[in-house]
Design a protein around this motif. Structure first.
Motif, PDB file in Angstrom:
ATOM      1  N   HIS A 127      -6.616   5.829  -1.924  1.00  0.00           N
ATOM      2  CA  HIS A 127      -6.674   5.707  -0.465  1.00  0.00           C
ATOM      3  C   HIS A 127      -7.028   7.010   0.264  1.00  0.00           C
ATOM      4  CE1 HIS A 127      -5.288   4.013   3.384  1.00  0.00           C
ATOM      5  NE2 HIS A 127      -4.830   5.224   3.606  1.00  0.00           N
ATOM      6  N   SER A 153       0.862  -1.173   0.000  1.00  0.00           N
ATOM      7  CA  SER A 153       0.000   0.000   0.000  1.00  0.00           C
ATOM      8  C   SER A 153       0.901   1.225   0.000  1.00  0.00           C
ATOM      9  CB  SER A 153      -0.918  -0.015   1.210  1.00  0.00           C
ATOM     10  OG  SER A 153      -0.161  -0.115   2.387  1.00  0.00           O
ATOM     11  N   ALA A 193      -0.289   5.394   3.703  1.00  0.00           N
ATOM     12  CA  ALA A 193      -1.346   4.532   4.208  1.00  0.00           C
ATOM     13  C   ALA A 193      -0.921   3.866   5.502  1.00  0.00           C
ATOM     14  CB  ALA A 193      -1.691   3.480   3.162  1.00  0.00           C
TER      15      ALA A 193
END
Ligand code: HEC
Length: 164
Positions: A92, A13, A17
């Protein structure tokens, strides 16, 4: 074993994040946690225009004209860095409450090994709010609403912490 699986999660990720609770720079309080309800978000053309202009001047070169992100943003480059992710609600970004979003923009990510410059010397607090206003106006309603609820939760936790 534990550490290894953490590293795998983090490397698949975004850097950011994984840093919601980590570095100190993301816990400073810059105020301005108030956010717009969706009706208001979609109904302030002057603010939209201001936010868009700032976005185009300062952010679009990396994050794309429509906030679509750089090509291959999920892959590290030869230096181990990521390219700018989409801000348009497809990645995200909407998982972060307002306070964290503002801190990411104010401080950038270079100090934690990323490549986004800090904006706090270039943009005022109100300008950062305006840029975020435009960014959020790009999100589909259901994403915005999910973000809004998440932000409310974060605010509640903050208030509880403050009381202790
Ligand atoms: C030089 C390129 C560059 C510029 C210019 C830039 N960014 Fe970024 N931004 C990045 C990169 C790269 C990341 C991902 C974190 C990292 O690896 O550094 C990022 C991450 C972010 C994140 C976190 C995204 C997420 O999904 O967690 C936000 C929010 C953000 N940028 C907003 C902005 C805004 C608003 C501007 C303009 C004021 C801006 N950025 C300008 C490169 C840039």
């Amino acid at each position: 074993m534990m550490i290894k699986s953490l590293v795998i999660i983090c490397s698949t990720s975004l850097l950011i994040a994984c840093s919601d609770q980590a570095p100190d720079q993301f816990t400073e309080n810059t105020g301005g946690d108030q956010v717009e309800d969706i009706m208001v978000l979609k109904s302030d053309p002057a603010r939209y225009t201001k936010g868009l202009a700032l976005y185009q001047q300062t952010c679009a070169a990396c994050h794309g004209n429509d906030g679509q992100g750089a090509a291959n943003w999920q892959k590290r480059d030869a230096q181990g860095k990521y390219k700018a992710p989409p801000l348009n609600g497809t990645a995200h970004t909407w998982h972060h409450p307002q306070r964290i979003l503002k801190q990411i923009i104010r401080n950038g990510t270079q100090r934690i090994g990323g490549s986004m410059p800090a904006w706090k010397d270039t943009l005022s607090d109100a300008q950062i709010d305006d840029v975020l206003y435009w960014i959020k106006s790009q999100w589909p309603n259901e994403i915005y609403n999910a973000w809004y609820r998440n932000n409310e939760e974060a605010l509640k936790k903050q208030t509880q912490k403050g009381k202790k």
